[in-house]
Structure formats: C-alpha cells, structure tokens
Design a protein around this motif. Structure first.
Motif, PDB file in Angstrom:
ATOM      1  N   ASN A 275       0.872  -1.175   0.000  1.00 40.64           N
ATOM      2  CA  ASN A 275       0.000   0.000   0.000  1.00 40.64           C
ATOM      3  C   ASN A 275       0.910   1.226   0.000  1.00 40.64           C
ATOM      4  N   ASN A 276       1.027   1.877  -1.155  1.00 42.22           N
ATOM      5  CA  ASN A 276       1.969   2.979  -1.329  1.00 42.22           C
ATOM      6  C   ASN A 276       1.224   4.272  -1.654  1.00 42.22           C
ATOM      7  N   ASN A 277       1.655   5.354  -1.017  1.00 44.22           N
ATOM      8  CA  ASN A 277       1.044   6.664  -1.247  1.00 44.22           C
ATOM      9  C   ASN A 277       2.150   7.703  -1.467  1.00 44.22           C
ATOM     10  N   ARG A 278       2.020   8.484  -2.527  1.00 46.27           N
ATOM     11  CA  ARG A 278       2.993   9.553  -2.754  1.00 46.27           C
ATOM     12  C   ARG A 278       2.267  10.870  -2.974  1.00 46.27           C
ATOM     13  N   SER A 279       2.811  11.911  -2.387  1.00 49.45           N
ATOM     14  CA  SER A 279       2.280  13.261  -2.596  1.00 49.45           C
ATOM     15  C   SER A 279       3.432  14.191  -2.962  1.00 49.45           C
ATOM     16  N   GLN A 297      12.550  28.176  -6.766  1.00 52.41           N
ATOM     17  CA  GLN A 297      11.612  27.073  -6.643  1.00 52.41           C
ATOM     18  C   GLN A 297      11.795  26.335  -5.321  1.00 52.41           C
ATOM     19  N   SER A 298      10.670  25.863  -4.764  1.00 48.92           N
ATOM     20  CA  SER A 298      10.689  24.978  -3.608  1.00 48.92           C
ATOM     21  C   SER A 298       9.716  23.843  -3.893  1.00 48.92           C
ATOM     22  N   TYR A 299      10.154  22.599  -3.638  1.00 46.48           N
ATOM     23  CA  TYR A 299       9.251  21.473  -3.852  1.00 46.48           C
ATOM     24  C   TYR A 299       9.506  20.381  -2.822  1.00 46.48           C
ATOM     25  N   TYR A 300       8.458  19.598  -2.601  1.00 48.43           N
ATOM     26  CA  TYR A 300       8.506  18.548  -1.586  1.00 48.43           C
ATOM     27  C   TYR A 300       7.835  17.296  -2.135  1.00 48.43           C
ATOM     28  N   SER A 301       8.465  16.144  -1.925  1.00 44.83           N
ATOM     29  CA  SER A 301       7.922  14.872  -2.387  1.00 44.83           C
ATOM     30  C   SER A 301       8.033  13.854  -1.262  1.00 44.83           C
ATOM     31  N   ARG A 302       6.961  13.092  -1.046  1.00 40.04           N
ATOM     32  CA  ARG A 302       6.953  12.112   0.036  1.00 40.04           C
ATOM     33  C   ARG A 302       6.296  10.827  -0.435  1.00 40.04           C
ATOM     34  N   LEU A 303       6.952   9.692  -0.169  1.00 39.78           N
ATOM     35  CA  LEU A 303       6.408   8.369  -0.459  1.00 39.78           C
ATOM     36  C   LEU A 303       6.280   7.592   0.840  1.00 39.78           C
ATOM     37  N   GLY A 304       5.082   7.099   1.128  1.00 39.60           N
ATOM     38  CA  GLY A 304       4.851   6.253   2.292  1.00 39.60           C
ATOM     39  C   GLY A 304       4.500   4.845   1.850  1.00 39.60           C
ATOM     40  N   LYS A 305       5.075   3.845   2.524  1.00 43.36           N
ATOM     41  CA  LYS A 305       4.876   2.451   2.146  1.00 43.36           C
ATOM     42  C   LYS A 305       4.433   1.640   3.371  1.00 43.36           C
ATOM     43  N   VAL A 306       3.436   0.814   3.176  1.00 45.38           N
ATOM     44  CA  VAL A 306       3.041  -0.165   4.188  1.00 45.38           C
ATOM     45  C   VAL A 306       2.966  -1.514   3.488  1.00 45.38           C
ATOM     46  N   GLY A 307       3.814  -2.451   3.898  1.00 43.31           N
ATOM     47  CA  GLY A 307       3.858  -3.761   3.278  1.00 43.31           C
ATOM     48  C   GLY A 307       3.580  -4.860   4.288  1.00 43.31           C
ATOM     49  N   ARG A 308       2.723  -5.791   3.903  1.00 37.60           N
ATOM     50  CA  ARG A 308       2.395  -6.908   4.772  1.00 37.60           C
ATOM     51  C   ARG A 308       2.433  -8.191   3.960  1.00 37.60           C
ATOM     52  N   THR A 309       2.696  -9.311   4.628  1.00 33.17           N
ATOM     53  CA  THR A 309       2.699 -10.614   3.971  1.00 33.17           C
ATOM     54  C   THR A 309       1.726 -11.546   4.671  1.00 33.17           C
ATOM     55  N   ARG A 310       1.292 -12.535   3.906  1.00 31.67           N
ATOM     56  CA  ARG A 310       0.457 -13.581   4.494  1.00 31.67           C
ATOM     57  C   ARG A 310       0.894 -14.924   3.920  1.00 31.67           C
ATOM     58  N   THR A 311       1.317 -15.817   4.790  1.00 30.42           N
ATOM     59  CA  THR A 311       1.655 -17.184   4.430  1.00 30.42           C
ATOM     60  C   THR A 311       0.776 -18.106   5.256  1.00 30.42           C
ATOM     61  N   ALA A 312       0.002 -18.964   4.591  1.00 28.23           N
ATOM     62  CA  ALA A 312      -1.003 -19.779   5.275  1.00 28.23           C
ATOM     63  C   ALA A 312      -1.963 -18.837   6.003  1.00 28.23           C
ATOM     64  N   ALA A 313      -2.051 -18.947   7.350  1.00 25.30           N
ATOM     65  CA  ALA A 313      -2.984 -18.100   8.100  1.00 25.30           C
ATOM     66  C   ALA A 313      -2.278 -17.012   8.881  1.00 25.30           C
ATOM     67  N   ALA A 314      -1.000 -16.791   8.610  1.00 28.40           N
ATOM     68  CA  ALA A 314      -0.210 -15.847   9.411  1.00 28.40           C
ATOM     69  C   ALA A 314       0.012 -14.545   8.655  1.00 28.40           C
ATOM     70  N   PHE A 318       6.222  -6.748   6.692  1.00 29.10           N
ATOM     71  CA  PHE A 318       7.519  -6.972   6.069  1.00 29.10           C
ATOM     72  C   PHE A 318       8.214  -5.668   5.691  1.00 29.10           C
ATOM     73  N   ASN A 319       7.493  -4.568   5.591  1.00 27.89           N
ATOM     74  CA  ASN A 319       8.182  -3.322   5.251  1.00 27.89           C
ATOM     75  C   ASN A 319       7.260  -2.132   5.462  1.00 27.89           C
ATOM     76  N   HIS A 320       7.587  -1.295   6.440  1.00 29.03           N
ATOM     77  CA  HIS A 320       6.989   0.032   6.568  1.00 29.03           C
ATOM     78  C   HIS A 320       8.106   1.018   6.276  1.00 29.03           C
ATOM     79  N   ALA A 321       7.833   2.008   5.466  1.00 29.91           N
ATOM     80  CA  ALA A 321       8.890   2.960   5.135  1.00 29.91           C
ATOM     81  C   ALA A 321       8.293   4.298   4.740  1.00 29.91           C
TER      82      ALA A 321
END
Length: 662
Positions: A275-279, A297-314, A318-321
């Motif tokens: 789940n990635n969001n950039r503004s 000029q002034s500019y700002y860029s931001r990328l947010g990441k939320v990563g999850r895994t599922r193996t079987a029922a677990a 795996f990655n928040h950034a």
C-alpha cells in the motif's frame, strides 16, 4: 597487450573514421552557410544544460520523445513510451515479474536520475528497488514530452546522474477544454481525463486524473504486482505581468498492489500486499527581462509504504517505510553578450528515510504500531547544498563550447566536484560534430548507509542486509563523440561512448549459515566494484513520401567488470529497433506502425547464459474529429522464456483505447 584497451581503441577508430568521412562529405555544404544562428535547429530541450537550447546545438547525446509518438504507440505508461529509445533498457527484472530496469548505456538502475519537470521524486532507495517502479507510477496522459540525456549529467543535476537523466515534462498552461479516455489490454486497463480552465484573467488551472487497474500475470504460482493505481493532480500558473509569474501544483498517487511468490521447495505461496502513497507539492516564481531568465523554486515529495505478507494463516509486517525529499533552488540564465550565455544556480536538498528496514544512526530503536502489530523502526536524513556554473560560448561562426562545473557538499561524506565540457562544431546547416567529456557521482543512499533489513522470502530462508555508514560516493568518467546530420529525406547520428565507473556500491555477500532448518545469508553494502562501458550508438530516420517513413537505432555495448574483465550480466551485446510507419495523410488520418526490437547475446546472471531474441509489435490509430482510437499487439509472435532461463518477457499483449477531447 590489454584486450579491453585494444577493443576500445578499435571502436573509437571506427567511429572516428565514420565521423571524419562524414565531415568530408559535408564540407562542400559548409561554404553555403557557416553561421550557427542560421541553423534550422528544431526541437528545444532543457535537460542537457538546464537552459532552452536547440537539440542540434546541444553537445550531449539527447533524445526527445513527444506525446504524439506515445499516442502512436498506445503507451500504457512511461516505461512503455521509452522502451525502444536508443541505449535504454527498461525490461523486467529477470523472472521476478516485479519492477524493471532503468538502464542508460548499460549503467545500473541506480545510476539513472528520473525527474518530473526537472524535480526529483521521493522513491525507494535500495539497489534492487531504486527506480524500479517509478516509470509505472507517473500519469502518462499528462506528459508533453520525455527528454533522455545519455551520459554524465552531474555537472548540472548533481548526484545519481552518472549514467544519464530521464526528464518527464508535463503539459502546462493548456487552453480551455478537457479530455476523457479509456484504455484496456492484456496488462492494464484504465479510465482517465482532465480539464483546463484556460486563461481566467491571469490564472490558468489544469486538473488531471488516471484510474488504472494492473492485471494479474501468473508465472508458475508467482505473479507480478497487480491491483489498482490512482493518480490525481492539479497544476496552475498565475501571471503577475508579461514577464513574471508563479507556477504551483500538487499531485497524489496511491497504489494497492498484491503479488504472489510461490516456493517450489517449501510448497507454500506467500502473498505480498503493498500500500503505497505519494504526494508532491511545488511552487516556482519565474521571470525574465532582456538579459536574465530566472526562477526560484521549492518542492517537496513524500512516499509512504506499508507492506504486509500472508503465508497460510499468518500475517506479518515486512516493510513500513517513509521517504521524503525537500529541495529549495534558485537559477538564473544571464545573456552577457551575443557570444556568451551564463547559467548559475544553487540548491539545498534534504532527504529523509525511515522504516522497519533501517537502523538508527544515533543508536536506539523506537517502536511503531500498525494494525495491532509492532516493528522496530529506524530513520536517518541527509542534507546537501550545491552551486553550479555553466557558460554557453559561441567561438566564431561554427563552434559552440559549453563548459560547466558543479560543487556538491553532503553531510554524510563530504564534497564532490563535477566538471563537464562539450562542444558542437557545425560543418554546415545539415551536419555537425559533437564531443562531450564529464565526471559524475552518485551519493550513497540512506538505505545503503543505514539499512538493517531481515527478510524471509520463504520459511526456510532468511536474508540479512546491513548498510555501511562509511560508504563513499560512486564516481564515473564519461566521454562520447558523435557525428549527426540531415540530407534530403534522411537524418542520421553515429556515436562512440566510453564510461568508466569506480567505487561501485554493492551488497557484498559476507557469510552463509544453516541452523535449525533455516539458511541465513548476510550481505553488507561496500564500495567493492568498478566497471567500464564501451559502445557505439547509431540512429537514422528516412521519410519516403507523405505516406511512408522508417526509423532505426542500434547499440553495441561492451560492459565489463573492472576487476575481472568479465562481461557484466543483465545486458545485451547488441540491441536495436527497426520501425516502419504509414499514414493516409488525410485530415482525420489512419496511421499504422510496425516495429521490431531485437536483442543479441543477452547475458543473464542466474545461469550465465546468453540469449538472442526479437519482439515484433504493431499499432494502428485513427482520428475521427475530436475522438482518437488505437489498437495494437505487442510481441506479435508470442516469444516467451521458461522459468529456468532467468529472463522474462510478456507474452503476446493486446491493447486498445479511445480518447475524446472537448
């Protein structure tokens, strides 16, 4: 005698012979018109020098891909739009089906700087992820043109431009009206549109959106990253008067992608959810008078990441950034006299990165909670400032000389100087010689400096990656010489290039162990490698009549490890594209384009085998008043590789779309 040295000299000799032969053929034309000011120069580019300079005058190797060409190919995204550009490799990453290369003249993906309207964008920064997803994330419908600079760009752009620069330039200040469209195909489907207010007094506003669904592709249980991607942007311009104004805008991107990774040994399938969001936000004040052309000029860029895994029922994190880039810069182009145009500027940049795969440089660990789960979270930042100076010097009627230099200071490793010098010598209106020499660097990323990643792609394997805060920047030396010209209905360009890079940053394997049924691999980032890249590029176009035209490009690339002199993997020795186009040349034209991309002696990393193959593509378009239609097939003959080949191509891919302008 060193064989690599001899091969470089042979390549240079062949290219020089062609250049000098061409110069002799063109010398008769020189007497008719010797002045540079009278050249029919054509396309204006800004990426090579950060000034508006005609493409034929620019000493550096530059290619421009316009919106009309993207429409003609029915491009899904930026990667699709530039895939057959000269010296460019944007192929999929091996058999992973996740991400792609962004390689210029054989240099690695991390050595290419991607810009949008000359602005950096926040993105992933590990060796395997840097630039790997960016070309898919940008709304292709907003693009006016794409400028590709092949070779050193650090003299004006700073870090990351050792291989080249891809500058994606968007449409601005559009007249009142709008557009709406849809496209569908084997790989993606989307609906998109936009609206411009036109000039409302001194204000002009543009709104654009793109809603895309990436389709699922299966490869023995493993898949690509599939799911929805959304883009929304608003851009505006306010004119204070006839010679100054304000550009401003904001854009947003959201991805909710899934991929599956099957393990044949463990008999399990792991699901990855990204789940990635950039503004992005920017504001620029600009103006000009008889002598100056300035912008702040002034500019700002931001990328947010939320990563999850599922193996079987677990479920597992795996990655928040989070990645962010904030840049403040000022530039002025000053016309000293009719023979000298001076460009100078400064830049202050702050980059931050943090996540579950980072260590805290100051020590200690803090915990972040997401959906009831906790993960160690580290963060770090880099601050740099830079000054650059460039002079466009006309030395007589035929010669344009452009020296430039940039000074960068980073708080993580110190200072770097990046000089460059190039000249264009015009034999006549229709032929010219270009020579360019420069040095470039790439600063180590925050991930390479401070990563502390533990990743288990399957239950029986654990991969640990650690950064090194003492890393030094990569450095490169670039040289190229080319002859280009036009004669009648034909245009052509021949270039020899030589790039040498040292201090290459790579994740070096430190140890392997096996305990409790789990195999552990430990990697640490180090300055361990060096490499050389020698090659020849050829480009040509020919217009037979008002209906038929053809174009072709070819690249010979000899890329070698500087320590072992072995060929670098993941690259082809010979690549090229041949394209034939037809139009009925009517008011609402039909067009048809057939083009073939071929790769010879492509060396893979996993099995060290070489492959030769070609991909044939066909697209047809039709305009009906304000409606544009297209349909096409890529990889017409369904060329595929199996999983043991360590190389990936999409099979036969169809596409179709329609757009209405109002």
């Amino acid at each position: 005698m060193d064989q690599a040295w001899l091969k470089r000299r042979i390549l240079l000799a062949i290219s020089l012979a062609a250049v000098l032969g061409g110069a002799q053929l063109c010398s008769a034309d020189a007497a008719s018109d010797n002045t540079m000011d009278s050249l029919e120069l054509g396309e204006t580019v800004v990426t090579a020098t950060r000034t508006k300079l005609e493409e034929k005058q620019v000493p550096m190797a530059v290619q421009v891909i316009k919106a009309e060409e993207m429409k003609k190919k029915g491009a899904y995204n930026v990667r699709d739009a530039i895939k057959n550009a000269t010296g460019i490799d944007v192929s999929r990453n091996g058999t992973s089906m996740v991400g792609n290369n962004v390689s210029v003249r054989g240099m690695g993906t991390t050595e290419t700087l991607i810009l949008v309207d000359g602005r950096r964008i926040a993105g992933e920064d590990s060796a395997s992820t840097m630039n790997a997803y960016e070309l898919d994330r940008i709304n292709v419908n907003q693009i006016d043109r794409i400028e590709i600079l092949r070779g050193s760009g650090s003299a004006v752009w700073g870090s990351d431009a050792t291989g080249g620069v891809i500058n994606i330039i968007t449409k601005k200040n559009k007249p009142q009206g709008g557009y709406a469209g849809t496209r569908t195909g084997s790989l993606e489907s989307s609906v998109y549109g936009g609206f411009s207010t036109g000039d409302m007094g001194k204000l002009n506003l543009n709104f654009d959106f793109n809603l895309t669904k990436v389709r699922k592709e299966d490869n023995n249980g493993s898949t690509n990253m599939y799911g929805p991607r959304r883009n929304l942007s608003v851009n505006g311009n306010y004119r204070f008067n006839d010679h100054s104004g304000l550009d401003f805008g904001a854009s947003f991107m959201k991805e909710q992608l899934t991929s599956l990774s099957a393990s044949t040994t463990a008999g399990t399938t792991t699901s990855y959810y990204d789940n990635n969001n950039r503004s992005d936000y920017h504001v620029k004040y600009y103006g000009f008078d008889q002598k100056n052309d300035w912008e702040i000029q002034s500019y700002y860029s931001r990328l947010g990441k939320v990563g999850r895994t599922r193996t079987a029922a677990a479920w597992n994190d795996f990655n928040h950034a989070r990645y962010s880039t904030w840049v403040n810069e000022a530039k002025n182009t000053y016309k000293m006299d009719k023979n000298n145009t001076l460009t100078y500027g400064m830049e202050v940049k702050n980059q931050k990165a943090g996540g579950t795969r980072f260590a805290n440089p100051g020590g200690g660990t803090r915990i972040e909670s997401y959906l009831g789960m906790t993960s160690p979270y580290g963060s770090a930042s880099q601050t740099s400032y830079a000054f650059y100076l460039e002079d466009e010097m006309k030395l007589g009627d035929k010669l344009l000389f452009i020296p430039s230099i940039r000074f960068d200071h980073h708080n993580s490793f110190g200072s770097e100087w990046s000089p460059r010098a190039g000249f264009t010598y015009s034999f006549s209106k229709a032929s010219r010689l270009k020579i360019n020499y420069g040095k470039a660097f790439r600063a180590p990323t925050i991930f390479e400096l401070y990563s502390q990643m533990i990743h288990s792609p399957i239950a029986s394997m654990r991969v640990i990656v650690e950064g090194d805060p003492d890393l030094q920047p990569e450095k490169s030396t670039n040289f190229d010489i080319s002859l280009e010209g036009e004669k009648g209905k034909a245009t052509g360009k021949l270039t020899y290039f030589h790039n040498k890079i040292s201090n290459l940053i790579d994740a070096e394997s430190v140890s392997r162990s096996f305990s409790g049924g789990t195999r552990t691999f430990l990697y640490k980032y180090r300055n361990v490698d060096k490499a050389t890249f020698d090659g020849v590029e050829a480009e040509t176009k020919y217009k037979f009549d008002k209906h038929w035209s053809a174009r072709a490009n070819y690249t010979y690339l000899d890329a070698r490890d500087g320590n072992t002199n072995k060929r670098l993997t993941g690259r082809a020795l010979n690549t090229g594209t041949v394209e034939l186009s037809w139009t009925d040349a009517k008011k609402d034209p039909w067009t048809a384009t057939l083009y073939n991309q071929w790769y010879q002696n492509y060396l893979t990393s996993a099995n060290n085998k070489s492959y030769s193959y070609s991909l044939t593509n066909f697209v047809v378009t039709k305009d009906i008043g304000k409606i544009s239609l297209y349909a096409g097939i890529d990889n017409l003959f369904n060329k595929k590789f199996d999983s043991s080949d360590s190389i990936w191509t999409d099979g036969r891919v169809w596409r179709a779309g329609a757009e209405w302008k109002f």
